[in-house]
Design a protein around this motif. Sequence first.
Motif, short mmCIF file in Angstrom:
data_model
loop_
_atom_site.label_atom_id
_atom_site.label_comp_id
_atom_site.label_asym_id
_atom_site.label_seq_id
_atom_site.Cartn_x
_atom_site.Cartn_y
_atom_site.Cartn_z
N LEU A 9 1.46 -2.52 -7.09
CA LEU A 9 1.54 -1.84 -5.85
C LEU A 9 -0.10 -1.21 -5.82
N GLU A 10 -0.54 -1.01 -4.59
CA GLU A 10 -1.80 -0.42 -4.69
C GLU A 10 -2.10 0.97 -3.95
N PRO A 11 -1.45 2.04 -4.96
CA PRO A 11 -1.65 3.40 -4.45
C PRO A 11 -3.01 4.03 -4.02
N SER A 42 3.26 8.75 -10.52
CA SER A 42 3.40 7.90 -9.48
C SER A 42 2.46 7.00 -9.31
N ILE A 43 1.19 7.38 -9.38
CA ILE A 43 -0.02 6.26 -9.39
C ILE A 43 0.50 5.34 -10.41
N LYS A 44 0.66 5.77 -11.47
CA LYS A 44 0.67 4.84 -12.84
C LYS A 44 2.13 3.90 -12.45
N ALA A 45 3.07 4.64 -12.04
CA ALA A 45 4.32 3.61 -11.53
C ALA A 45 4.15 2.57 -10.56
N CYS A 46 3.33 2.79 -9.66
CA CYS A 46 2.66 1.89 -8.41
C CYS A 46 2.05 0.95 -9.25
N ARG A 92 0.78 -1.24 0.06
CA ARG A 92 -0.09 0.02 0.12
C ARG A 92 0.85 1.13 -0.08
N VAL A 93 0.85 2.08 -1.17
CA VAL A 93 1.51 3.24 -1.12
C VAL A 93 0.81 4.53 -1.15
N ARG A 144 10.20 0.81 -7.65
CA ARG A 144 11.08 -0.50 -7.85
C ARG A 144 12.10 -0.77 -6.52
N VAL A 145 12.59 0.38 -5.83
CA VAL A 145 13.32 0.41 -4.61
C VAL A 145 12.21 0.09 -3.44
N PHE A 146 11.11 0.47 -3.55
CA PHE A 146 9.78 0.09 -2.48
C PHE A 146 9.78 -1.56 -2.58
#
Length: 547
Positions: free
Chosen positions: A26-28, A17-21, A4-5, A391-393
């Motif tokens: 991931l769940e933005p 950033s939403i799209k990258a998640c 969860r981001v 990707r770090v996350f």
Amino acid sequence: MVQRVAVIGAGISGLTSIKACLDEGLEPTCFESSHDIGGLWRFKDDPEPGRANIYFSVIINSSKERMAFSDFPPPAHFPNNMHHSEMLQYLRLYAQAFKLLQHICFQTTVVSVRQRPDFAETGQWEVETEKAEGQRETRVFDAVLVCTGHFTRPHLPLGDFPGIESFEGRYFHSWDYRNSEGMQWKRVVVIGIGSSGGDIAVDISRVAEKVYLATRSGAWVVSRVGQGGLPVDMLGTSRMNMMLQKLCPSWSARMLEKKVNKVFDHGLYGLKPKHGIFAQNAVVSDDLPARIIAGRVQVKPNVKEFCGSSVVFADGSIIDKVDVVVFATGYNYSFPFLPPALQAKSGYRLRLYMHVFPPALAQPTLAVVGFVHGLGSITPLAEMQARWATRVFKGLTVLPSQEKMQEEIDKDTEIMHERYACSERTPVQVDYVPYLDSVAEQVGVRPNILWLLIKDPRLALQVFLGPCTSYQYRLTGPGQWAGAREAILTQWERVLQPFRTRALPEPETRSPKQSIVVIFSGAVLLCCFFYNKHCHSFSFPLTFSKS
């Protein structure tokens, strides 16, 4: 495991950033304090405190191909330098295409971001938010992306201008400016010559009696229109140009300054700055020289003091009966919701590794996206930062040790202050393409030109000799996009399409002789070899490409 981001802000940086998640599984959840997306690019009839604002006449400085998201080319019929309303339309198309809106909580302000007591083990954050109606809620997230930008707190240095408290006219910050209504036949002083100061001076000069543009240091002024009427940032902004500038940085700067002065002599117009053309972002204005030569804008030195309705300048000259003063004096950056420890500075900049990660966190689960400035559009920079952060996350990319990151920050800050005219208002400046390449290398998407030359020579020539557009970072690696090759090969078609509003006979064209192509390709191969071997650093100046 990060899942969860929290994404703070729904402007350019927040949307990408939403799209990258989503791309990383991931769940933005995005928190946007206003009722709509767009951030800076959403024009507001009434200023909204705490949010970025623009004036009605704003045109983007970067051309559409240079500011595009890497997997979403702008529509071919869109103008090359879009009005802010068209820029917002592009962002809406992007959000719709990738289904981003469903992940945004509108009219929800982030009040605080705190580490949980078990942060050292979990890396989790408590994010407290407040709705427009006043209800507060605290939620737990595995990671946080800060995407709030740095044009929200106007810098109004009234203490630097004695007598301003007794000024008989009206004064305000450029943040409050919307249009020239009410400026008819007024005497107006604009203080500051960034892009906003230049734009506003031009805008007001169309209706005012006279506009006086006061500048302390001068500025290089460039047009959006380049040779042959093409977008200036699509010309001379290739990887080959970058390589040549690395070889001869001082010569490259002198040649560009000479070229800019051929358009109009900056010394003659009172604009010539002390700094070199690469040391600070140039003012992008198609009209300022024309307004100066027409006498509608007059360039003056810095304001010394105010006396009633008179303005006294540093050279002793005085303008009487001034009606309006506009302070185009920049912005202060602030992240009031972050803990003080995460707002430590290195010089003028935030202490962030590669301008993204705070180095002292026990777990790298917070990143700042879009808080960076270069000679080009923020869109590709923010997008690449977001791709790296996610990707770090996920643990797919590992950061260096805290000690190593601290060393890199200190070294980078020293180099940046030597090369650029940094200040509290312009705290971060990067070499555009080298910085993109350095982050792309962390993601694993930096284009390999030698490999491309062997596999796809036509594409390799476009990547190396053509404008460095963001599509290059979707050719291979994580997030590879099947349409990247076509986007690169057709980018000039999209540049030319908006001009085709009146049909003309097609001129005859001739193909170059095959022998010339072979020789040229061999020369490119040698250049590519040198580029791959020597042009990895992001600490070298590169060709002008202004956002």
